[in-house]
Design an enzyme around this catalytic site. Structure first.
Site, PDB file in Angstrom:
ATOM      1  N   ARG A  26       0.811  -1.219   0.000  1.00 58.78           N
ATOM      2  CA  ARG A  26       0.000   0.000   0.000  1.00 58.78           C
ATOM      3  C   ARG A  26       0.848   1.276   0.000  1.00 58.78           C
ATOM      4  NH1 ARG A  26      -5.622  -0.093   1.920  1.00 58.78           N
ATOM      5  NH2 ARG A  26      -6.439  -2.007   1.065  1.00 58.78           N
ATOM      6  N   ARG A  30      -3.331   6.889   1.179  1.00 63.24           N
ATOM      7  CA  ARG A  30      -3.787   8.121   1.815  1.00 63.24           C
ATOM      8  C   ARG A  30      -2.780   8.794   2.740  1.00 63.24           C
ATOM      9  NH1 ARG A  30      -9.266   5.357   3.580  1.00 63.24           N
ATOM     10  NH2 ARG A  30      -7.710   3.718   3.613  1.00 63.24           N
ATOM     11  N   ARG A  39      -6.528  11.571  -5.805  1.00 63.46           N
ATOM     12  CA  ARG A  39      -7.758  10.842  -5.456  1.00 63.46           C
ATOM     13  C   ARG A  39      -8.967  11.772  -5.534  1.00 63.46           C
ATOM     14  NH1 ARG A  39     -11.783   8.608  -4.163  1.00 63.46           N
ATOM     15  NH2 ARG A  39     -12.225   7.200  -2.466  1.00 63.46           N
ATOM     16  N   ASP A  76      -6.970  -2.570  -7.287  1.00 62.19           N
ATOM     17  CA  ASP A  76      -7.502  -3.188  -6.079  1.00 62.19           C
ATOM     18  C   ASP A  76      -7.836  -4.635  -6.372  1.00 62.19           C
ATOM     19  OD1 ASP A  76      -8.465  -2.129  -3.257  1.00 62.19           O
ATOM     20  OD2 ASP A  76      -9.794  -3.744  -3.883  1.00 62.19           O
ATOM     21  N   TYR A 151     -15.305 -11.204   0.449  1.00 63.51           N
ATOM     22  CA  TYR A 151     -16.023  -9.945   0.170  1.00 63.51           C
ATOM     23  C   TYR A 151     -17.251 -10.202  -0.694  1.00 63.51           C
ATOM     24  CZ  TYR A 151     -12.030  -7.433   2.115  1.00 63.51           C
ATOM     25  OH  TYR A 151     -11.078  -6.959   2.965  1.00 63.51           O
TER      26      TYR A 151
HETATM   27  O1  CP3 Z   1       0.068   0.662  -3.203  1.00 65.81           O
HETATM   28  C1  CP3 Z   1      -0.402  -0.478  -3.301  1.00 65.81           C
HETATM   29  O2  CP3 Z   1      -0.142  -1.391  -2.493  1.00 65.81           O
HETATM   30  C2  CP3 Z   1      -1.238  -0.832  -4.527  1.00 65.81           C
HETATM   31  C3  CP3 Z   1      -2.640  -0.671  -4.402  1.00 65.81           C
HETATM   32  C4  CP3 Z   1      -3.535  -1.583  -3.558  1.00 65.81           C
HETATM   33  C5  CP3 Z   1      -4.750  -1.116  -3.025  1.00 65.81           C
HETATM   34  N1  CP3 Z   1      -5.440  -2.171  -2.499  1.00 65.81           N
HETATM   35  C6  CP3 Z   1      -5.204   0.282  -3.075  1.00 65.81           C
HETATM   36  C7  CP3 Z   1      -6.280   0.737  -2.190  1.00 65.81           C
HETATM   37  C8  CP3 Z   1      -3.460  -2.949  -3.276  1.00 65.81           C
HETATM   38  C9  CP3 Z   1      -2.336  -3.940  -3.566  1.00 65.81           C
HETATM   39  C10 CP3 Z   1      -4.678  -3.310  -2.609  1.00 65.81           C
HETATM   40  C11 CP3 Z   1      -5.000  -4.684  -2.187  1.00 65.81           C
HETATM   41  C12 CP3 Z   1      -6.211  -4.934  -1.396  1.00 65.81           C
HETATM   42  N2  CP3 Z   1      -7.434  -4.326  -1.498  1.00 65.81           N
HETATM   43  C13 CP3 Z   1      -6.311  -5.957  -0.437  1.00 65.81           C
HETATM   44  C14 CP3 Z   1      -5.223  -6.933  -0.072  1.00 65.81           C
HETATM   45  C15 CP3 Z   1      -4.190  -6.325   0.793  1.00 65.81           C
HETATM   46  C16 CP3 Z   1      -4.684  -5.892   2.132  1.00 65.81           C
HETATM   47  O3  CP3 Z   1      -4.555  -4.684   2.403  1.00 65.81           O
HETATM   48  O4  CP3 Z   1      -5.125  -6.742   2.894  1.00 65.81           O
HETATM   49  C17 CP3 Z   1      -7.627  -5.915   0.098  1.00 65.81           C
HETATM   50  C18 CP3 Z   1      -8.175  -6.804   1.184  1.00 65.81           C
HETATM   51  C19 CP3 Z   1      -8.314  -4.889  -0.602  1.00 65.81           C
HETATM   52  C20 CP3 Z   1      -9.756  -4.498  -0.437  1.00 65.81           C
HETATM   53  C21 CP3 Z   1      -9.888  -3.094  -0.035  1.00 65.81           C
HETATM   54  N3  CP3 Z   1      -9.615  -2.011  -0.840  1.00 65.81           N
HETATM   55  C22 CP3 Z   1     -10.331  -2.603   1.217  1.00 65.81           C
HETATM   56  C23 CP3 Z   1     -10.723  -3.478   2.397  1.00 65.81           C
HETATM   57  C24 CP3 Z   1     -10.323  -1.215   1.127  1.00 65.81           C
HETATM   58  C25 CP3 Z   1     -10.828  -0.246   2.158  1.00 65.81           C
HETATM   59  C26 CP3 Z   1      -9.908  -0.115   3.311  1.00 65.81           C
HETATM   60  C27 CP3 Z   1      -9.211   1.198   3.244  1.00 65.81           C
HETATM   61  O5  CP3 Z   1      -7.990   1.218   3.501  1.00 65.81           O
HETATM   62  O6  CP3 Z   1      -9.898   2.206   2.985  1.00 65.81           O
HETATM   63  C28 CP3 Z   1      -9.831  -0.855  -0.146  1.00 65.81           C
HETATM   64  C29 CP3 Z   1      -9.628   0.508  -0.669  1.00 65.81           C
HETATM   65  C30 CP3 Z   1      -8.243   0.867  -1.128  1.00 65.81           C
HETATM   66  N4  CP3 Z   1      -7.466   0.086  -1.930  1.00 65.81           N
HETATM   67  C31 CP3 Z   1      -7.556   2.083  -0.834  1.00 65.81           C
HETATM   68  C32 CP3 Z   1      -6.322   2.008  -1.499  1.00 65.81           C
HETATM   69  C33 CP3 Z   1      -5.246   3.043  -1.554  1.00 65.81           C
HETATM   70  C34 CP3 Z   1      -8.084   3.244  -0.035  1.00 65.81           C
HETATM   71  C35 CP3 Z   1      -9.242   3.859  -0.739  1.00 65.81           C
HETATM   72  C36 CP3 Z   1      -9.206   5.366  -0.883  1.00 65.81           C
HETATM   73  O7  CP3 Z   1      -8.179   5.955  -1.283  1.00 65.81           O
HETATM   74  O8  CP3 Z   1     -10.271   5.952  -0.643  1.00 65.81           O
END
Ligand code: CP3
Length: 344
Positions: A26, A30, A39, A76, A151
Site C-alpha cells: 500500500r 492516503r 484521489r 484493487d 467480500y
Molecule cells: O500501493 C499499493 O499497495 C497498490 C494498491 C492496492 C490497493 N489495495 C489500493 C487501495 C493494493 C495492492 C490493494 C490490495 C487490497 N485491497 C487488499 C489486499 C491487501 C490488504 O490490504 O489486505 C484488500 C483486502 C483490498 C480491499 C480493499 N480495498 C479494502 C478493504 C479497502 C478499504 C480499506 C481502506 O484502507 O480504505 C480498499 C480501498 C483501497 N485500496 C484504498 C487504497 C489506496 C483506499 C481507498 C481510498 O483511497 O479511498
C-alpha cells in the site's frame, strides 16, 4: 536484459543482497498528500483504478518520493468481482461494498469478457513499464480466491469473515465452484498483467488467518496452487510472491504446496520461524505497520531485528501488511534510509 539491474527480481531468483531491496505494501495511499490530491481529482476510487493517467500517477508517487525498488500497480483486488458484474462500490468511510452473492448467483457467474473489461489496468501496466526507471521492478497483483470470495459473499468487509466461513460449510459445492472460477480468472488476469509488462506478481490472501487447518488447505492452498501452476505453465519466467496473512504455523509448507517463488510474512511471524522458511527460498516482510506510525525507537528496533535475523538470506524488506493512512511520510523516509544504510 533488466533482471540484472532489478534487485527484487534477483532476490526472487534466490540471491541474497546487502542491503536487501525494499518496497511497502500500500505504498501508494492516503498517507501521501499527493495521493489524496489525485484521489480527489479522480472522482470515485474505481475511477482512479480505471483511469490510466491517474493510476500511473499514484503508482509513481512513492517511487519519486522514496525510490523504492518496486512499484506496485495501483488497482484493487476487488476489480475482479467488479469485472464479474457484482456492483462493487467504495463509499467514503464504509470500505468496499458489493451485492452479496448466493448459490444461484455463483452458478450464474460468467467470466467471459471480464479480462477485456480490465483492459484499462493493462494499459496502466504498459505505461508504467515505459515510465519507470529501468532498475525498478514492476509488480502486478491480484487477490487470492479465498480473500476475494469473503467480500463477494458478505458484500462488505467483516472482522472475521464469518459469512464466508459459514457459507463454505453449508454450501461446499457452490463454494468450491466459486473458488475455482476465481482461481482461473485471476490466473488469466495475472498472465495479462505479465504480458503488459509486470516483472513479477503478488497474490494477496489477506484473510488466510481466519481459516482452520483443513480449510486452509482447501481454500487457501489448493486455489493458489492452481493459479500458480496455470500462470507458470503459460509464462515460465513469471515470478510469484504469495502472501497468506495470519497463516502462522501453516506457512511451513505453503511455498512448496503452492509453488510460489517467495512468501510474504506478516508481523506476527516469529523471526526464528521466518529464518526456517527462508532456508527454502526468499521471504518478504514483516515490519508491523504500527511501528511506522510510532516512529523513533519502535521503528528503528523493528527494522534492525528484521535485518539482523533475515538479512543473511534472500530478503525483500517490506511491512507485514499495508501502510496505514496515519503513517507520517517522514517516518517512511527514515525507514528507507535505515534499510539502505544497513551493512552486515
Ligand atoms: O500501493 C499499493 O499497495 C497498490 C494498491 C492496492 C490497493 N489495495 C489500493 C487501495 C493494493 C495492492 C490493494 C490490495 C487490497 N485491497 C487488499 C489486499 C491487501 C490488504 O490490504 O489486505 C484488500 C483486502 C483490498 C480491499 C480493499 N480495498 C479494502 C478493504 C479497502 C478499504 C480499506 C481502506 O484502507 O480504505 C480498499 C480501498 C483501497 N485500496 C484504498 C487504497 C489506496 C483506499 C481507498 C481510498 O483511497 O479511498
Amino acid at each position: 536484459m533488466s533482471d540484472e539491474r532489478r534487485k527484487i527480481m534477483r532476490v526472487l531468483s534466490g540471491e541474497t543482497l546487502t542491503p536487501p531491496p525494499l518496497w511497502l505494501m500500500r505504498q501508494a495511499g492516503r498517507y501521501l498528500p499527493e495521493y489524496r490530491e489525485t484521489r480527489a481529482r479522480a472522482g470515485s476510487f474505481l475511477d482512479l483504478c480505471y483511469t490510466p493517467d491517474h493510476a500511473v500517477e499514484v503508482t509513481m508517487q512513492p517511487i519519486r518520493r522514496y525510490g523504492f525498488d518496486a512499484a506496485i500497480l495501483f488497482s484493487d483486488i476487488l476489480v475482479i468481482p467488479d469485472a464479474l458484474k457484482r456492483n462493487v462500490r467504495f463509499t467514503e468511510g464504509h470500505g468496499p461494498q458489493m451485492d452479496p452473492i448466493d448459490e444461484a448467483g455463483i452458478l450464474a457467474l460468467k467470466p467471459d469478457g471480464a479480462i477485456a473489461y480490465l483492459e484499462p489496468v493493462m494499459e496502466t501496466v504498459r505505461r508504467l513499464r515505459r515510465d519507470l526507471p529501468d532498475e525498478t521492478t514492476l509488480l502486478g497483483f491480484c487477490g487470492a480466491p479465498w480473500t476475494v470470495a469473503t467480500y463477494m459473499i458478505a458484500g462488505h468487509g467483516t472482522p472475521d469473515q464469518a459469512p464466508a466461513r459459514l457459507f463454505a460449510y453449508r454450501h461446499p459445492k457452490a463454494f468450491e465452484h466459486l473458488l475455482m472460477l476465481l482461481a482461473d480468472i485471476s490466473a488469466d488476469y495475472l498472465v495479462a498483467q505479465i504480458d503488459a509488462g509486470a516483472d513479477a506478481v503478488q497474490i494477496f490472501d489477506s484473510w488466510a488467518g481466519v481459516l482452520g487447518e483443513r480449510e486452509f488447505d482447501a481454500f487457501a492452498v489448493t486455489p493458489v496452487a492452481r493459479m500458480i501452476a496455470s500462470v507458470k505453465a503459460r509464462r515460465p519466467q513469471a515470478r510469484i510472491i504469495a502472501f497468506a496473512k495470519g497463516a502462522g504455523y501453516l506457512l511451513k509448507n505453503y511455498r512448496r504446496k503452492t509453488g510460489a517463488d517467495a512468501i510474504g510474512l506478516d508481523w506476527s511471524v516469529p523471526l526464528a520461524f521466518a529464518v526456517e522458511l527462508q532456508k527454502d527460498g526468499p521471504v518478504q516482510g514483516n515490519l508491523d505497520p504500527m511501528r511506522v506510525v510510532a516512529g523513533g525507537k519502535a521503528l528503528e528496533d523493528g527494522i534492525d531485528d528484521i535485518l539482523q535475523q533475515l538479512g543473511n538470506g534472500p530478503l525483500i524488506f517490506n511491512l507485514g501488511h499495508g501502510i496505514t493512512p496515519q503513517a507520517d511520510p517522514a517516518n517512511v523516509a527514515r525507514l528507507v534510509e535505515r534499510v539502505r544504510g544497513w551493512r552486515k
